[in-house]
Scaffold this active site. Structure first.
Site, PDB file in Angstrom:
ATOM      1  N   LYS A   1       0.852  -1.187   0.000  1.00  0.00           N
ATOM      2  CA  LYS A   1       0.000   0.000   0.000  1.00  0.00           C
ATOM      3  C   LYS A   1       0.886   1.235   0.000  1.00  0.00           C
ATOM      4  O   LYS A   1       2.080   1.181   0.327  1.00  0.00           O
ATOM      5  CB  LYS A   1      -0.949   0.028   1.212  1.00  0.00           C
ATOM      6  CG  LYS A   1      -0.264   0.031   2.583  1.00  0.00           C
ATOM      7  CD  LYS A   1       0.233   1.410   3.042  1.00  0.00           C
ATOM      8  CE  LYS A   1       0.943   1.353   4.383  1.00  0.00           C
ATOM      9  NZ  LYS A   1       1.713   2.599   4.690  1.00  0.00           N
TER      10      LYS A   1
ATOM     11  N   ASP B   1      -2.070  -0.599  10.760  1.00  0.00           N
ATOM     12  CA  ASP B   1      -2.639  -0.635   9.420  1.00  0.00           C
ATOM     13  C   ASP B   1      -3.015  -2.041   8.959  1.00  0.00           C
ATOM     14  O   ASP B   1      -3.423  -2.228   7.814  1.00  0.00           O
ATOM     15  CB  ASP B   1      -1.693   0.020   8.400  1.00  0.00           C
ATOM     16  CG  ASP B   1      -0.314  -0.609   8.373  1.00  0.00           C
ATOM     17  OD1 ASP B   1      -0.040  -1.484   9.210  1.00  0.00           O
ATOM     18  OD2 ASP B   1       0.498  -0.216   7.512  1.00  0.00           O
TER      19      ASP B   1
END
Length: 278
Positions: A8, A137
């Site tokens: 990401k 995350d």
């Protein structure tokens, strides 16, 4: 069952305030990078131990028991004792210490795979809650789609209207010099602040305005310590990036381009490019 935990990037990262628990409240947009993936193969196994773990690819500087894949497995087994013993083959391709979320993705995809393999029937929300303690995350990778994240990075909402259309079919180039940034180093020079323009408002504007309004607060503390990271950002902008920034706490920087970037990069850097498909 083979899966491919992807990287990401962070579109903007505002460190908004310090919390009483020692963590920081932030706001960022997580954007999946679907073409840069680790490889994870988990299969049921008739073995005495809960797992047999084999790692290939890039070296990871930790014991198997400390790998987030194994830690995620043990969290699932604690909650769901019917989870069987498994053979795990893992090939590392996403650089670590890079701000790309590779370890977090590995943990989340482990939970998703075990859920499917053993029919645990966990909902997305249940899987997010289970994996969140392993990293701020980690929960993002359960649904693995563009999300605005707040809190410590685990409170999700939809991205601003128009953002995905602004990114669609543009090109993404990631560049990581030969260094790694620790979380301690990244937070060492951070002074939490409320930004002049909140991230959802900034990202709702055309991409040509982002370089002035969509910031990563970690650049302030990281760039003086690692000038090679700052130089990579400068290189991307000089070669036509519509927007460039550091991802997470570093050490990767990324640029968004209208067309495939074809310019030469310094020797010794890791790089990845792909067309953004959302």
């Amino acid at each position: 069952m083979i899966c491919y935990p992807n990287a990401k990037i962070n579109l903007g990262l505002n460190i908004v305030s310090k919390r009483d628990d020692g963590y920081h409240n932030l706001e960022t947009v997580f954007l999946p990078v679907m073409g840069l993936c680790d490889e994870l193969d988990i299969t049921p196994a008739d073995i005495a131990a809960p797992y047999f773990f084999v790692q290939e690819g890039m070296a990871v500087d930790c014991a198997a028991a400390d790998n987030l894949i194994v830690r995620a497995l043990m969290c699932v087994r604690e909650r769901y004792p019917q989870t069987g013993n498994v053979h795990i083959r893992f090939r590392k391709r996403i650089p670590f210490g890079a701000g790309l979320g590779g370890g977090s993705a590995d943990a989340a995809f482990t939970v998703r795979t075990l859920n499917a393999l053993f029919g645990l029937r966990m909902t997305d929300a249940e899987m997010e809650a289970l994996v969140s303690p392993l990293g701020a995350d980690c929960a993002f990778f359960i649904q693995n789609r563009p999300r605005l994240a707040q809190g410590i990075g685990d409170v999700f909402s939809e991205v601003p209207d128009g953002l995905l259309a602004e990114l669609h079919n543009r090109w993404l180039l990631l560049v990581k010099p030969d260094c790694a940034v620790s979380t301690r180093e990244a937070y060492g020079g951070i002074c939490p602040r409320r930004p002049t323009m909140r991230l959802p408002q900034a990202l709702a504007q055309p991409i040509d305005t982002w370089q002035q309004t969509v910031v990563n607060d970690f650049e302030t503390s990281v760039f003086p310590l690692f000038p090679e990271i700052a130089e990579c950002k400068r290189l991307l902008i000089a070669n036509g990036a519509r927007y460039a920034a550091m991802s997470g706490s570093g050490a990767t920087v990324f640029g968004i381009f209208d067309n495939e970037p074809l310019f030469a990069l310094p020797n010794g850097v890791f790089y990845h490019k792909e067309q953004i498909q959302i």
